[in-house]
Design a protein around this motif. Structure first.
Motif, PDB file in Angstrom:
ATOM      1  N   ILE A 116       0.855  -1.179   0.000  1.00 53.62           N
ATOM      2  CA  ILE A 116       0.000   0.000   0.000  1.00 53.62           C
ATOM      3  C   ILE A 116       0.897   1.237   0.000  1.00 53.62           C
ATOM      4  O   ILE A 116       1.762   1.384   0.876  1.00 53.62           O
ATOM      5  CB  ILE A 116      -0.934   0.017   1.223  1.00 53.62           C
ATOM      6  N   LEU A 117       0.712   2.103  -0.966  1.00 54.40           N
ATOM      7  CA  LEU A 117       1.504   3.330  -1.070  1.00 54.40           C
ATOM      8  C   LEU A 117       0.905   4.404  -0.168  1.00 54.40           C
ATOM      9  O   LEU A 117      -0.306   4.532  -0.050  1.00 54.40           O
ATOM     10  CB  LEU A 117       1.540   3.819  -2.515  1.00 54.40           C
ATOM     11  N   GLY A 118       1.777   5.180   0.444  1.00 53.70           N
ATOM     12  CA  GLY A 118       1.325   6.267   1.309  1.00 53.70           C
ATOM     13  C   GLY A 118       1.517   7.632   0.681  1.00 53.70           C
ATOM     14  O   GLY A 118       0.945   8.615   1.137  1.00 53.70           O
ATOM     15  N   SER A 119       2.323   7.699  -0.364  1.00 53.59           N
ATOM     16  CA  SER A 119       2.654   8.973  -0.989  1.00 53.59           C
ATOM     17  C   SER A 119       2.534   8.838  -2.504  1.00 53.59           C
ATOM     18  O   SER A 119       2.837   7.793  -3.072  1.00 53.59           O
ATOM     19  CB  SER A 119       4.088   9.358  -0.604  1.00 53.59           C
ATOM     20  N   GLY A 120       2.060   9.918  -3.138  1.00 56.28           N
ATOM     21  CA  GLY A 120       1.967   9.938  -4.587  1.00 56.28           C
ATOM     22  C   GLY A 120       0.692   9.324  -5.132  1.00 56.28           C
ATOM     23  O   GLY A 120       0.553   9.191  -6.347  1.00 56.28           O
ATOM     24  N   VAL A 121      -0.200   8.907  -4.263  1.00 60.50           N
ATOM     25  CA  VAL A 121      -1.507   8.382  -4.671  1.00 60.50           C
ATOM     26  C   VAL A 121      -2.570   9.089  -3.836  1.00 60.50           C
ATOM     27  O   VAL A 121      -2.293   9.576  -2.743  1.00 60.50           O
ATOM     28  CB  VAL A 121      -1.614   6.853  -4.481  1.00 60.50           C
ATOM     29  N   GLU A 122      -3.769   9.148  -4.361  1.00 60.70           N
ATOM     30  CA  GLU A 122      -4.866   9.808  -3.651  1.00 60.70           C
ATOM     31  C   GLU A 122      -5.661   8.800  -2.829  1.00 60.70           C
ATOM     32  O   GLU A 122      -6.160   7.817  -3.366  1.00 60.70           O
ATOM     33  CB  GLU A 122      -5.804  10.501  -4.645  1.00 60.70           C
ATOM     34  N   HIS A 123      -5.719   9.048  -1.546  1.00 54.71           N
ATOM     35  CA  HIS A 123      -6.561   8.239  -0.657  1.00 54.71           C
ATOM     36  C   HIS A 123      -7.838   9.029  -0.391  1.00 54.71           C
ATOM     37  O   HIS A 123      -7.797  10.257  -0.258  1.00 54.71           O
ATOM     38  CB  HIS A 123      -5.839   7.971   0.674  1.00 54.71           C
ATOM     39  N   ASN A 124      -8.969   8.343  -0.283  1.00 54.64           N
ATOM     40  CA  ASN A 124     -10.202   9.052   0.072  1.00 54.64           C
ATOM     41  C   ASN A 124     -10.148   9.436   1.552  1.00 54.64           C
ATOM     42  O   ASN A 124      -9.189   9.102   2.261  1.00 54.64           O
ATOM     43  CB  ASN A 124     -11.442   8.212  -0.274  1.00 54.64           C
ATOM     44  N   ALA A 125     -11.155  10.135   2.046  1.00 54.77           N
ATOM     45  CA  ALA A 125     -11.141  10.655   3.417  1.00 54.77           C
ATOM     46  C   ALA A 125     -10.960   9.538   4.439  1.00 54.77           C
ATOM     47  O   ALA A 125     -10.144   9.660   5.363  1.00 54.77           O
ATOM     48  CB  ALA A 125     -12.419  11.442   3.698  1.00 54.77           C
ATOM     49  N   LEU A 126     -11.693   8.460   4.292  1.00 57.65           N
ATOM     50  CA  LEU A 126     -11.555   7.343   5.229  1.00 57.65           C
ATOM     51  C   LEU A 126     -10.162   6.736   5.138  1.00 57.65           C
ATOM     52  O   LEU A 126      -9.531   6.451   6.160  1.00 57.65           O
ATOM     53  CB  LEU A 126     -12.622   6.282   4.955  1.00 57.65           C
ATOM     54  N   GLY A 127      -9.677   6.567   3.922  1.00 55.59           N
ATOM     55  CA  GLY A 127      -8.339   6.022   3.720  1.00 55.59           C
ATOM     56  C   GLY A 127      -7.265   6.879   4.354  1.00 55.59           C
ATOM     57  O   GLY A 127      -6.331   6.368   4.969  1.00 55.59           O
ATOM     58  N   ARG A 128      -7.386   8.199   4.206  1.00 55.79           N
ATOM     59  CA  ARG A 128      -6.403   9.106   4.826  1.00 55.79           C
ATOM     60  C   ARG A 128      -6.421   8.967   6.337  1.00 55.79           C
ATOM     61  O   ARG A 128      -5.368   8.922   6.982  1.00 55.79           O
ATOM     62  CB  ARG A 128      -6.669  10.553   4.410  1.00 55.79           C
ATOM     63  N   ARG A 129      -7.610   8.896   6.930  1.00 57.19           N
ATOM     64  CA  ARG A 129      -7.716   8.740   8.389  1.00 57.19           C
ATOM     65  C   ARG A 129      -7.108   7.418   8.847  1.00 57.19           C
ATOM     66  O   ARG A 129      -6.365   7.376   9.825  1.00 57.19           O
ATOM     67  CB  ARG A 129      -9.170   8.852   8.836  1.00 57.19           C
ATOM     68  N   LEU A 130      -7.436   6.343   8.131  1.00 56.78           N
ATOM     69  CA  LEU A 130      -6.875   5.044   8.496  1.00 56.78           C
ATOM     70  C   LEU A 130      -5.358   5.027   8.349  1.00 56.78           C
ATOM     71  O   LEU A 130      -4.648   4.495   9.215  1.00 56.78           O
ATOM     72  CB  LEU A 130      -7.489   3.937   7.629  1.00 56.78           C
ATOM     73  N   MET A 131      -4.856   5.617   7.264  1.00 57.07           N
ATOM     74  CA  MET A 131      -3.405   5.661   7.060  1.00 57.07           C
ATOM     75  C   MET A 131      -2.723   6.427   8.180  1.00 57.07           C
ATOM     76  O   MET A 131      -1.709   5.983   8.713  1.00 57.07           O
ATOM     77  CB  MET A 131      -3.079   6.303   5.705  1.00 57.07           C
TER      78      MET A 131
END
Length: 179
Positions: A116-131
């Protein structure tokens, strides 16, 4: 990811960080595969081994970021599915895992996996919170993990590298270890 296992699983396979061994269970490889599972956590190894008990897997308790024990053989394939985003450090630090695994690949062997990439990709709001949460509590260590860093880490150690980004996940394979 299942397609990777079906396409790339060799006759002698090492699965590092096998989780529950779901992918190995669903490859329909039958008894023609000699499987070894490796993880730092003996409980994870026990769970994964139980799931694929009919395949009679061997297990090795080891940390992929450290020198591997002598019981680690040479394999036709090594799977590192959803492993790298759990390893601490930068791609340079995580590259130690590749340094330790590459010598255990047969000349024609393949290392494959996903992260799972943390940078350079767009995470949705839930994904950002989980990350943020997973990185803060130390479950993940991928805030700065990007596809370019993964590509560089693989190309520094293998002659043939393929990386594809699917959503927020990098799926990769590498052949021809240079070490």
């Amino acid at each position: 990811m299942l397609a990777q296992y079906r396409d790339l699983l060799g006759a002698r396979h090492l699965d590092v960080g096998p989780g529950t061994a779901w992918f190995l269970k669903h490859t329909r490889s039958g008894s023609r595969v000699d499987i070894t599972l490796m993880d730092l956590n003996p409980n994870s190894l026990e769970t994964a081994s139980a799931r694929i008990a009919s395949l009679h897997p061997k297990t090795i308790t080891a940390d992929v970021l450290e020198e591997l024990p002598g019981s680690v053989a040479v394999y036709d394939s090594i799977g590192v599915n959803y492993l790298f985003h759990c390893l601490p450090g930068t791609w340079d630090d995580k590259g130690a895992a590749l340094d330790h695994l590459a010598p255990h690949l047969d000349d024609d062997g393949v290392l494959f996996g996903s992260t799972i990439l943390g940078s350079g990709v767009e995470h949705n709001a839930l994904g950002r919170r989980l990350m943020r949460f997973y990185n803060r509590v130390g479950i993940f260590h991928n805030s700065d993990d990007d596809v370019a860093g993964l590509q560089r880490a693989l190309e520094a150690r293998f002659r043939e590298v393929r990386v594809d980004v699917v959503g927020r996940v990098a799926m990769f394979s590498a052949r021809g270890a240079t070490a």
